[in-house]
Each structure stands twice: as C-alpha cells, then as structure tokens.
Design a protein around this motif. Structure first.
Motif, PDB file in Angstrom:
ATOM      1  N   ASP A 233      -1.437  11.339   1.046  1.00 61.33           N
ATOM      2  CA  ASP A 233      -0.920  11.842  -0.232  1.00 61.33           C
ATOM      3  C   ASP A 233       0.594  11.700  -0.340  1.00 61.33           C
ATOM      4  O   ASP A 233       1.166  11.986  -1.391  1.00 61.33           O
ATOM      5  N   GLU A 234       1.263  11.239   0.731  1.00 61.00           N
ATOM      6  CA  GLU A 234       2.709  11.014   0.704  1.00 61.00           C
ATOM      7  C   GLU A 234       3.088   9.553   0.911  1.00 61.00           C
ATOM      8  O   GLU A 234       4.190   9.139   0.557  1.00 61.00           O
ATOM      9  N   ALA A 235       2.190   8.753   1.490  1.00 60.22           N
ATOM     10  CA  ALA A 235       2.520   7.385   1.874  1.00 60.22           C
ATOM     11  C   ALA A 235       2.632   6.479   0.646  1.00 60.22           C
ATOM     12  O   ALA A 235       2.194   6.813  -0.463  1.00 60.22           O
ATOM     13  N   GLU A 236       3.230   5.308   0.857  1.00 55.36           N
ATOM     14  CA  GLU A 236       3.322   4.306  -0.193  1.00 55.36           C
ATOM     15  C   GLU A 236       1.915   3.886  -0.619  1.00 55.36           C
ATOM     16  O   GLU A 236       1.020   3.735   0.205  1.00 55.36           O
ATOM     17  N   ARG A 237       1.736   3.666  -1.924  1.00 51.53           N
ATOM     18  CA  ARG A 237       0.411   3.262  -2.406  1.00 51.53           C
ATOM     19  C   ARG A 237       0.008   1.917  -1.816  1.00 51.53           C
ATOM     20  O   ARG A 237      -1.142   1.695  -1.474  1.00 51.53           O
ATOM     21  N   LEU A 238       0.964   1.012  -1.694  1.00 53.96           N
ATOM     22  CA  LEU A 238       0.721  -0.280  -1.073  1.00 53.96           C
ATOM     23  C   LEU A 238       1.946  -0.679  -0.265  1.00 53.96           C
ATOM     24  O   LEU A 238       3.069  -0.623  -0.764  1.00 53.96           O
ATOM     25  N   LEU A 239       1.731  -1.055   0.975  1.00 52.04           N
ATOM     26  CA  LEU A 239       2.814  -1.529   1.839  1.00 52.04           C
ATOM     27  C   LEU A 239       2.360  -2.802   2.522  1.00 52.04           C
ATOM     28  O   LEU A 239       1.313  -2.833   3.178  1.00 52.04           O
ATOM     29  N   LEU A 240       3.152  -3.867   2.357  1.00 52.72           N
ATOM     30  CA  LEU A 240       2.909  -5.126   3.047  1.00 52.72           C
ATOM     31  C   LEU A 240       4.152  -5.476   3.849  1.00 52.72           C
ATOM     32  O   LEU A 240       5.271  -5.361   3.347  1.00 52.72           O
ATOM     33  N   ASN A 241       3.965  -5.896   5.089  1.00 55.68           N
ATOM     34  CA  ASN A 241       5.094  -6.235   5.953  1.00 55.68           C
ATOM     35  C   ASN A 241       4.764  -7.492   6.730  1.00 55.68           C
ATOM     36  O   ASN A 241       3.662  -7.622   7.290  1.00 55.68           O
TER      37      ASN A 241
END
Length: 744
Positions: A233-241
């Motif tokens: 509920d706090e993390a980025e909705r989408l993260l790509l690295n």
C-alpha cells in the motif's frame, strides 16, 4: 555477570524510577514544489489546533514535542496548498514540502528526513532507508552498506563470491539477519542468502549492533540486521529497473502493485544474467563467477479499518540460482567431476513462505503471529568434490502486546524453531588424503518462551527482556538482555546495552572455504553451541544551526565468548582442526562518526572504526585474521534544489590485516604475515525526471586489486590449494549504468 544482568532486568520490570521529563523541541522548514520557502504556513499538532505556530520568512518553525508519542501527528497547511499530515518519530529537524496538485495521505517520517537516521528507542538502531540505497548500485542486500560504517560485506569464497555481513569485526554468523522480522537466512541459506534479496524491494534496513531485542530469538551475538520489504500500500505502482556493468553482467527488476479495499498485493521479479569470462591477473581463474539468478516474490497485505480487527501480511518467494567459478577452460556441462580442470558450481532452489498476522483488540492490545517455512536444495561441486545438501526450516512466534499507562509496552509469548538438514560430501576418487567425506545430518528442535518490557519514563527509557529456550541436545539456554537510554538534553542521548546470546554451528555452510580447499578436516571433539556476552555504550549529540545540522556519535562494544568455534588453519598447513575454544576470546570495537547536513541537499559523513579482535592462547595474545585494526569511511551526497540531479561518492580505507600463517608451507606458497593497507573509492551520478531515473557510477575507481588471491593456483588439485586467502577486492574497477521507470 549473567546473574547480575538477570537480576537487573527483574528489578527493572518490577520497579520503575520516574524522573522528571524534559520537553524536547521540534524544528523544520516548509517549502513548495520548487523548493522555495513558504512564509506564513501554519504548523500545529493534530490534537491541539489552537496552539500552532506560523513559519518565518525562511519557512522555518519550532514546536515543543509532546511527551505522549500518540499525540505526535503534525499538520502543516498554507492557503492554496494541500495540507500535509506527518507522524513524527522524535525530536530533530523536518523538511516539509507542500504540494498544489494532489492530496497527500498521512505518512510516517523520521524527524530529520535523512536517508539514514536512528530509531527513537533505547536500542541504538540505525535505519537505512530506500533513499540511502539509491546512493549506490545496491543490486542486492550485500551491496546495500556502501555508505555505512557499521556493517562490512566480506567475501568468504573468492571463486563463487559468497558473502557475509560483519559487525564488530566478527564473522557474519554472529550477526542475526532477519527478513521482515523472521530468521530466513540461516543454515544452508546463510552462504548465499544475502545475494538473493534485490535492493529494489527493500523499504528499510534496521542495523543494531551488540545486544538487541529477545523477541526474534537467542542469536544476534554481535548484532542484528532486519530487512523490511516494501509494503504494497506504500510501494510504487510499477517499478522497472535495468542494470549493466563493465564485466558484462546485467540485472533486471520489476515490481507491480494492485490495491483493493482493505488489501493490496505486490509482485516482483529479479533476474541476473552472467558476466563475461574475465581473468585480468593471468592466474587462469575467473576474476568473478558466472551467475544466473531468477527470483519471484509475491506479498499480500490486508488490514481491517477501525481500532479493532485483523491485519495480515503473507509472502511467497522463490529463488533459482546457478554460480560457476574456476579456471577459464572450465565448463559446467562436462567438467563437474574433472580431475584436470578445476571449477566450482552451485545450484540452488529455494521456495519460502512467511506471514505476520495480528489481531487488534483495541488501541492498546493485540496478539501477533510471525511464521515462516523454507526449503533449500543445493547441488555443488568444489573441484572434484561434490556437496549435495537439503534443508527444511520452520519458525513460529506468537506474542501478546499490551500498552499500559499510555506509554509502557509489554510483549510476551512463545516461539518454536525447527531446522533439519542433510549434507553429503563425496571426493569422487580424488581424496588428497582427506577423510571427512560422508553424510552429515543435523536437526534442531528449539521451543522457547520470552517476555520483554519497554518503560518510557522521559527522559529515561529502557527495554528489559529475557527468554528461555530448550535445545533437544544441549538443554536449556537462558538469554537476558537490557537496553537503556537517557536523554541528557534535547540534543544529547546516551545508550547502554548488555546481554547474552548463543547459537548452534553449521560447519560447512558457514565455513564454505573448507570444501573449496585441499585441507583435511580433523574433528578433535563435538562442536558445542557458541555463547557470548556483549556490552555496549553509545553517545549521540546533535548540533543545529540552521541550515546546518551536525550529528556526532561514539560507540564502544565488547563481546566476550564463553565458548567459540572456528577452524584452526595455523597449526598444520594441510589440515583444519575442529575444536571448541573455551579460553579468552574477545572483540573490542569502537566507532566514531560525524554527519553534517545542509538544507536537506548536502550530506557529508565520516567515520572511523577501531577493532581489537583476539584470543588468548596461554599467555600469548593471538589477533584473529582478516580484521583490519583501523578502518576509515567517508561519504558525500548532494541533491539539487529541484531534486533533478543527485551526486554521491564514498571512500573506504582499510588498514593492514593479519593473515593465516603459511610459515610451514613450501617456500613458493608462503604468504606475507599481514596484508597491505588499501582504499576503495566509488561514485555515482543520478538524473531524475518525473517517471525516469538514469544512474551511472564507478566502483573502485582507482582499480585496486589483490592479485592472484588463490593459494597454489598453479596446482588446484594439489595439497596446498586454498581459496580462503582473499583480504581485498579482486574484481577491480567496475563501471555501471542503470535505468529506473517509476509509476506512482
């Protein structure tokens, strides 16, 4: 000493001496999206809206901090901007940004908004946030400590790059590593476990040196590292690295969050593809292993609204990993049991499950279940020696938590730990005089009970805890611990800690160099659990002179073992002697640190470590190997006013280290008695857009390398071959480039 600590804890839990409270001050600056000061913004505590203040021409304000931590909810507002609500941890300085385009939810922040800070606790717990992790590549957990002086990542096998995390100059086995408060890295998973956690899923890392809480168990002799994953509920909705380095290794991370009413879910994947075959020092051995790693992670969070109800976190993780190291010509598909081409291979498959489930009866009482299960299967070759192992591990902890008198916390409960592993060693017709092949089975069944009381008598607070555990072979173990803090003034704190710990030994997974070398293992006696007493002192002082903040810290910890185990490599060159050491064995560790920050944009940190780690052999003091007596670290971070650019650099200097004795070896294999001092300098530059970040950096800029760290590399199947003589970096300069895409 043990009975004195236990008596002290009992007295503390029965009696509380109330001292007069000193009300600390909170200060801060309020700015807009562009970083410009907001004059006339209103700042007040949520419970007392009529007792607020307004910011001056520089956006600055000061407020007294409520003694009741439940009332530390700060509201900041300004005409034309959305109000911001912050839950404040402790006294210090805030940097608050008000936005015009969207509404902010309530968030919890540290008082100085720094990327690293100390918890408001009697224990000295350093918090390394996800913001600090972005100051270096931090591909996995072992690389997350480049800007901290408290933890050192050490390579335990130069061919497979197995790593451990050290505190207080002691082996990483004495440092309890937790994942979301659960002991998931131990036994067989200890050897490579710190490499399997990607930095992109980490929210915070909590580092406690010395004695810590008894809630998570009896281990943690030199400290405790708790890795907290991001909450859905706090993390980025989408993260790509995506990441690539100059050795040809590439890494990819992806995480995606979905949210519903009361629940949220985060799914993540982590992929590592191998580097090129590189041998810069011409010893026919690869400078770094070829690593393939595939990891999947899924975590569910559920919480009922209101003061009562259920809250749960359930996580699943799977790791599939292959490592290949050794000679240039080695190919794992045809040379795994070769007697002419040397290589090491590791194949790991590890599924695991964990949960933290709580039921809240009211605002002051709850019951919590922490549970985990893990299966670990490993197939390995060390030259012609095969090492196949399986481990099943399960853990459960049920505790009742109650807050009384509005600010004192009691936690009590029971735990159960199960560990069963089977290890099989086969020399495959190349014994080299070794005799320790065969099957090794181990089972730990350890039930326990514990209680821990937190007292808050401002300016004095204390945590007193004790636990009683029973091992089916070794009997009862009593573990008392106490941690205290006294607020000498608004900006000065002193902390004391004392406590015991014990642990059982996993011989091969914790000493992987035994399998990699040609030494025989001589068992002089059965290995007993290791026991130790740790005592610590910490002084912390903050000087605030807007816009500058200077934090000064000094630590001293002493660890004294009652029984310790480590293989004796010095007595005979072709043998490792296994015996308990019950004489004097001590680690003295001192650390001095200063951190200077300016306007939340510049941070400069410098630290010095002194280590005196030794044992007494009769009347002779024997310094333990691979420990620099003197270490120095400095780190510099800069961020532009609009947060579009970040620049970071750090320097680590290591003094000379005693090396294992090779005086009895043939002349051509003899090594110096000590290593030479060396330094490693690294830097990174990051460009930030709304949804993209590009980062580029260089580790070990001046390309220091320990050349040819493998003993008897010319004859890897000979009697003197050993991979455990590395004391410095062996890869050399590493240039990298990375790209992040973030959708909030």
């Amino acid at each position: 000493m043990l009975h004195r600590i236990a008596l002290l804890i009992c007295l503390i839990q029965i009696f509380g001496l109330h001292t007069a409270a000193q009300q600390p001050m909170l200060s801060g600056v309020v700015v807009d999206d562009e970083g410009a000061a907001l004059t006339g913004a209103t700042v007040h505590w949520q419970h007392a809206p009529g007792q607020g203040v307004t910011t001056d021409q520089e956006g600055a304000f000061q407020l007294f901090l409520p003694a009741d931590t439940a009332q530390r909810i700060l509201v900041t507002s300004f005409v034309g901007y959305k109000a911001d609500t912050l839950r404040v941890r402790f006294a210090g300085k805030l940097f608050i940004t008000l936005h015009t385009g969207h509404t902010l939810e309530e968030v919890e922040v540290s008082a100085d908004r720094s990327a690293t800070y100390l918890l408001d606790s009697p224990a000295k717990v350093e918090v390394i946030s996800s913001g600090e992790l972005k100051r270096a590549a931090c591909c996995d957990l072992s690389g997350c400590f480049e800007t901290t002086a408290s933890v050192q990542a050490m390579t335990t096998n130069v061919l497979t790059q197995a790593k451990e995390l050290r505190t207080l100059g002691l082996s990483g086995v004495y440092n309890q590593i937790l994942v979301n408060g659960l002991p998931l890295i131990q036994g067989l998973s200890y050897t490579y476990g710190v490499n399997a956690i990607p930095g992109t899923v980490i929210k915070n890392i909590y580092v406690a040196k010395g004695a810590s809480s008894v809630l998570q168990g009896f281990e943690g002799i030199s400290g405790q590292i708790n890795v907290e994953f991001k909450e859905a509920d706090e993390a980025e909705r989408l993260l790509l690295n995506a990441y690539a380095n100059s050795f040809g290794e590439t890494q990819y991370n992806a995480s995606y969050v979905t949210r519903g009413k009361g629940w949220s879910n985060m799914s993540a994947a982590y992929v590592v593809l191998p580097a090129q075959r590189i041998d810069r020092d011409n010893d026919d051995f690869l400078d770094l292993p070829l690593t393939r790693r595939l990891s999947f992670f899924n975590q569910w969070d559920y919480k009922q609204e209101g003061e009562r109800g259920l809250a749960a976190r359930i996580g699943l993780r799977y790791v599939d990993e292959q490592r290949t190291g050794g000679q240039q010509l080695y190919r794992r598909d045809k040379d795994q049991d070769s007697h002419t081409v040397y290589g090491q291979t590791v194949d790991i498959r590890q599924p695991e499950f964990y949960t933290k489930t709580s039921y809240l009866f009211n605002a002051n009482s709850r019951v919590t279940l922490l549970a985990s299960a893990q299966y670990h299967k490993q197939t390995s070759y060390f030259g012609a020696t095969s090492y196949d192992a399986e481990q099943m591990m399960a853990y459960a902890n049920v505790q009742y938590e109650h807050t009384w008198a509005a600010k004192h916390d009691l936690k009590a409960g029971a735990s159960y730990r199960y560990l069963h592993n089977e290890e099989n060693i086969d020399f495959n017709d190349l014994p080299l005089g070794r005799t320790y092949d065969g099957q090794y089975n181990r089972r730990d069944l350890i039930p326990g009970v514990f209680a821990e009381q937190y007292f808050d008598f401002a300016p004095f607070s204390i945590i007193a805890g004790m636990r009683l555990d029973h091992h089916q072979r070794f009997g009862l173990f009593f573990t008392p611990r106490a941690l205290a803090r006294y607020q000498l003034s608004e900006f000065t704190q002193i902390r004391l800690s004392a406590g015991t710990g014990f642990r059982t030994v996993n011989l091969f997974s914790e000493n992987i160099g035994l399998l990699a070398s040609s030494r025989d293992i001589v068992f002089q006696e059965d290995i007993k659990p290791e026991r130790a007493l740790n005592m610590g002192l910490n002084l912390n002082h903050t000087i605030v002179a807007d816009p500058w903040t200077l934090t000064l810290m000094a630590d001293f910890y002493r660890t004294q073992f009652q029984n310790q185990f480590f293989p004796d490599y010095d007595t005979e060159p072709t043998k490792a002697i296994i015996a308990n050491f019950e004489e004097t064995s001590v680690s003295n560790s001192a650390q001095l640190e200063a951190k200077l920050s300016w306007n939340q944009r510049v941070e400069f940190k410098v630290a010095y470590n002194y280590l005196d780690v030794y044992r007494m052999e009769g009347e002779q003091k024997q310094t333990l190997p691979f420990n620099p007596k003197h270490k120095f670290m400095t780190a510099l971070a800069y961020e532009t006013a609009k947060k579009h650019w970040r620049a970071d650099a750090n320097l680590h200097w290591y003094g000379s280290q005693r090396l294992p004795s090779t005086s009895a070896y043939p002349v051509e294999f003899q090594q110096p008695a000590t290593s030479k001092p060396y330094s490693v300098v690294s830097a990174q530059l990051t460009k930030v857009w709304t949804r993209f970040e590009v980062y580029a950096g260089c580790e070990n800029i001046f390309d220091f390398r320990q050349l040819r760290p493998i003993l008897s590399w010319q004859d890897p199947f000979g009697p003197y071959f050993d991979t455990a003589f590395n004391w410095g970096p062996t890869k050399g300069r590493e240039v990298y480039l990375g790209l992040r895409f973030i959708l909030e």
